[in-house]
Enzyme design. Structure first.
Site, PDB file in Angstrom:
ATOM      1  N   GLU A   2      58.121 -49.834  37.679  1.00 38.16           N
ATOM      2  CA  GLU A   2      58.840 -49.510  38.912  1.00 38.16           C
ATOM      3  C   GLU A   2      60.333 -49.477  38.639  1.00 38.16           C
ATOM      4  O   GLU A   2      60.896 -50.435  38.120  1.00 38.16           O
ATOM      5  CB  GLU A   2      58.517 -50.537  39.993  1.00 38.16           C
ATOM      6  CG  GLU A   2      59.345 -50.410  41.260  1.00 38.16           C
ATOM      7  CD  GLU A   2      59.287 -49.013  41.881  1.00 38.16           C
ATOM      8  OE1 GLU A   2      60.362 -48.400  42.044  1.00 38.16           O
ATOM      9  OE2 GLU A   2      58.174 -48.526  42.161  1.00 38.16           O
ATOM     10  N   LYS A   3      60.975 -48.392  38.994  1.00 38.88           N
ATOM     11  CA  LYS A   3      62.397 -48.253  38.663  1.00 38.88           C
ATOM     12  C   LYS A   3      63.306 -49.083  39.560  1.00 38.88           C
ATOM     13  O   LYS A   3      64.427 -49.428  39.175  1.00 38.88           O
ATOM     14  CB  LYS A   3      62.810 -46.790  38.693  1.00 38.88           C
ATOM     15  CG  LYS A   3      62.935 -46.167  40.062  1.00 38.88           C
ATOM     16  CD  LYS A   3      63.583 -44.787  39.920  1.00 38.88           C
ATOM     17  CE  LYS A   3      63.860 -44.176  41.274  1.00 38.88           C
ATOM     18  NZ  LYS A   3      64.660 -42.946  41.163  1.00 38.88           N
TER      19      LYS A   3
ATOM     20  N   CYS B 278      56.985 -46.319  51.062  1.00 32.65           N
ATOM     21  CA  CYS B 278      56.246 -46.783  52.237  1.00 32.65           C
ATOM     22  C   CYS B 278      56.671 -48.175  52.668  1.00 32.65           C
ATOM     23  O   CYS B 278      57.012 -48.414  53.821  1.00 32.65           O
ATOM     24  CB  CYS B 278      54.747 -46.756  51.953  1.00 32.65           C
ATOM     25  SG  CYS B 278      53.746 -47.354  53.333  1.00 32.65           S
TER      26      CYS B 278
ATOM     27  N   GLY C 192      64.059 -30.990  62.269  1.00 34.80           N
ATOM     28  CA  GLY C 192      62.659 -31.122  61.888  1.00 34.80           C
ATOM     29  C   GLY C 192      61.865 -31.874  62.934  1.00 34.80           C
ATOM     30  O   GLY C 192      62.195 -33.006  63.281  1.00 34.80           O
TER      31      GLY C 192
ATOM     32  N   GLU D 283      63.524 -27.553  65.677  1.00 37.32           N
ATOM     33  CA  GLU D 283      62.340 -27.276  64.857  1.00 37.32           C
ATOM     34  C   GLU D 283      62.220 -25.770  64.610  1.00 37.32           C
ATOM     35  O   GLU D 283      62.275 -24.974  65.554  1.00 37.32           O
ATOM     36  CB  GLU D 283      61.089 -27.811  65.553  1.00 37.32           C
ATOM     37  CG  GLU D 283      59.758 -27.353  64.965  1.00 37.32           C
ATOM     38  CD  GLU D 283      59.586 -27.654  63.474  1.00 37.32           C
ATOM     39  OE1 GLU D 283      59.176 -26.756  62.725  1.00 37.32           O
ATOM     40  OE2 GLU D 283      59.891 -28.804  63.065  1.00 37.32           O
TER      41      GLU D 283
ATOM     42  N   VAL E 229      67.911 -23.565  61.679  1.00 33.39           N
ATOM     43  CA  VAL E 229      69.231 -24.160  61.466  1.00 33.39           C
ATOM     44  C   VAL E 229      70.022 -23.301  60.496  1.00 33.39           C
ATOM     45  O   VAL E 229      69.532 -22.934  59.417  1.00 33.39           O
ATOM     46  CB  VAL E 229      69.100 -25.606  60.931  1.00 33.39           C
ATOM     47  CG1 VAL E 229      70.472 -26.157  60.546  1.00 33.39           C
ATOM     48  CG2 VAL E 229      68.448 -26.503  61.981  1.00 33.39           C
TER      49      VAL E 229
ATOM     50  N   MET F 147      50.961 -35.921  52.348  1.00 34.80           N
ATOM     51  CA  MET F 147      51.758 -37.026  51.817  1.00 34.80           C
ATOM     52  C   MET F 147      51.567 -38.242  52.715  1.00 34.80           C
ATOM     53  O   MET F 147      52.379 -38.515  53.618  1.00 34.80           O
ATOM     54  CB  MET F 147      53.225 -36.618  51.705  1.00 34.80           C
ATOM     55  CG  MET F 147      53.478 -35.588  50.621  1.00 34.80           C
ATOM     56  SD  MET F 147      55.234 -35.201  50.452  1.00 34.80           S
ATOM     57  CE  MET F 147      55.223 -34.200  48.956  1.00 34.80           C
TER      58      MET F 147
ATOM     59  N   HIS G  18      33.813 -52.473  77.703  1.00 40.21           N
ATOM     60  CA  HIS G  18      34.594 -52.132  78.889  1.00 40.21           C
ATOM     61  C   HIS G  18      35.380 -53.349  79.360  1.00 40.21           C
ATOM     62  O   HIS G  18      34.826 -54.451  79.400  1.00 40.21           O
ATOM     63  CB  HIS G  18      33.671 -51.665  80.017  1.00 40.21           C
ATOM     64  CG  HIS G  18      34.385 -51.448  81.317  1.00 40.21           C
ATOM     65  ND1 HIS G  18      35.161 -50.343  81.555  1.00 40.21           N
ATOM     66  CD2 HIS G  18      34.447 -52.220  82.446  1.00 40.21           C
ATOM     67  CE1 HIS G  18      35.660 -50.428  82.780  1.00 40.21           C
ATOM     68  NE2 HIS G  18      35.247 -51.559  83.340  1.00 40.21           N
TER      69      HIS G  18
END
Length: 468
Positions: free
Chosen positions: A33-34, A42, A182, A205, A239, A320, A446
């Site tokens: 892991e860098k 995440c 977006g 969008e 845009v 993704m 219920h």
């Protein structure tokens, strides 16, 4: 030189889950892991911190909008302490990352901190933060390097006023006017956080609707609800420019009629998707092919063009999603162990964690129409549920699409309270090839939100819904 059966590059949900499963299966395993913290996008700057802010802002919104109706009276002004809110988010991230560290130790997985780069198909050099290097040997490698935020070529992201989701998770003030470029999951989730906290939020969008990859009915309902909450939308707008002038940001966009609109705000969040991250990997030295779209090429076994190297998650084709990466990590580990795992990509659910939540699995109506499949529809509104009325969460519906001839469920689409959790019932039903009749015959407690799933199934079965 240290040698391992499996080396995983990247410690996000796909990478660390792959490493754990490999260790469980008896492989000597290492993970590279860098960054100084495990967990990838995440856990550190994506799923987990955004949900922490969504929940915190939801509590505030309820306090100022709904508590009085519930008979809860608050004396004095209800204020937002954004610094404390961000600190709580950071604490949640720290606890979650700590959990991954614990799991690495528990499963005796060797962790290397640094940038991993191939020397050849079986050797990886790790460049550590202090500049030193170490080369290790890997019989098999799993690439799980994930993705980074995408950008438009003419936008200069300064990480101060023109920002990505990473910076949006740690602002020091509530924007006066947040302009989001977006209308996908990331933009809408973070947009709702700051909308609740008092910001004006505008979404631009390019396509004709928000969450364009999901069923059109979900998009329509979410647009209606978010508009009611105060969010503004400019769909079908391209845009053209994003400019910063001091503490102000100006966004110009053009519609199909070549008409230009100008939006002025103090922050602009660029949320136009994500791109695979392979920089510095030296994939070509290992004979690993990267496609024109920047994805690592894999076969049905998630094997790259080099037999002992596999790739999973955002860095390959497909949605993704963290849970998709996790499934692929387990898939590769079990494949290496000689097992015969499977993944049904049609049954990977998608979720938007706005409120109301949006969740879906299987085919959309648009996809079924395009494929010429004859289907039937059953839909049930949340406002007809006793549980939804009791909690004042009456927006939304559940829609079930079933094969017209066989009654097999082909897709389930829902928007409403706790649909992120409800979608698991839909996935389970479809995994076992359930018909709408099967779901309709199941007893649902219920009062619950889950009753909407049963009622939608009844509606798809000869229009037999009871409570509408």
């Amino acid at each position: 030189m240290s040698s391992f059966d499996v080396v995983v590059i990247g410690s996000g949900p796909g990478g660390y889950v792959a490493a754990i499963r490999c260790a469980q299966l008896g492989f000597t395993t290492a993970i590279i892991e860098k960054y100084t913290a495990l967990g990838g996008t995440c856990l550190n700057v994506g799923c987990i911190p955004s949900k922490a802010l969504l929940d915190s802002s939801h509590h505030y919104y309820d306090a100022i909008k709904h508590f009085e109706e519930h008979g809860i009276e608050i004396s004095g002004e209800v204020k937002v302490n954004l610094e404390k809110m961000i600190a709580r988010k950071a604490a949640v991230v720290e606890q979650t990352v700590g959990g991954v560290n614990f799991l690495m130790n528990k499963n005796k997985i060797t962790v290397f901190e640094g940038m991993g780069a191939f020397e050849d198909a079986t050797h990886i050099t790790i460049t550590k933060n202090d500049g030193s290097t170490e080369t290790i040997e890997a019989k098999n490698t799993i690439i799980a390097t994930g993705s980074k935020p995408s950008n438009l070529p003419f936008i200069k992201i300064d990480k101060e006023r023109i920002i990505t989701s990473t910076e949006a998770l740690q602002l020091k003030e509530v924007p006066k006017h947040l302009i989001i470029i977006g209308g996908g999951v990331i933009g809408l989730e973070l947009g709702q956080v700051y909308l609740r906290l008092g910001a004006q939020v505008s979404v631009v969008e390019y396509l004709d609707r928000i969450i364009p990859g999901m069923d059109a009915a979900l998009s329509k309902e979410l647009t209606k609800v978010l508009k009611k909450q105060g969010m503004k939308f400019y769909t079908s707008h391209k845009v053209k420019s994003v400019q910063r002038n001091g503490d102000a940001v100006e966004v110009q966009a053009e519609n199909a009629k070549d008409e230009t609109i100008t939006l002025e705000g103090d922050y602009s969040l660029v949320a136009v998707g994500r791109r695979p991250y392979t920089e510095g990997l030296n994939a070509e030295k290992a004979g690993v092919t990267i496609t024109e779209r920047g994805q690592i090429e894999v076969n049905d076994h998630l094997q790259t063009t080099t037999a002992n190297i596999y790739a999973i998650g955002d860095v390959i084709k497909g949605a993704m999603l963290a849970h998709k990466a996790e499934e692929e990590g387990v898939f590769v580990a079990e494949t290496l162990a000689g097992q015969k795992p499977h993944i049904d990509y049609n049954l990977i659910p998608g979720v938007v964690y706005t409120w109301p939540e949006v969740a879906a699995v299987g085919k959309t109506e648009e996809q079924l129409k395009e494929a010429g499949v004859e289907y039937k529809v059953g839909s049930f509104p949340f406002k007809a549920l006793g549980r939804a009325r009791a909690s004042m969460d009456t927006d939304g519906f559940v829609k079930i699409l079933a094969d017209k001839k066989t009654d097999e469920v082909l897709g389930i689409h829902m928007i409403g309270a706790r649909t992120a959790d409800l979608i698991a019932e839909a996935v389970t039903a479809m995994e076992f090839k359930a018909s709408a009749e099967d779901i309709a015959r199941m007893s649902h407690a219920h009062p619950t939100y889950a009753e909407a799933v049963k009622e939608a199934a009844l509606a798809a079965t000869d229009n037999r819904a009871i409570h509408v």
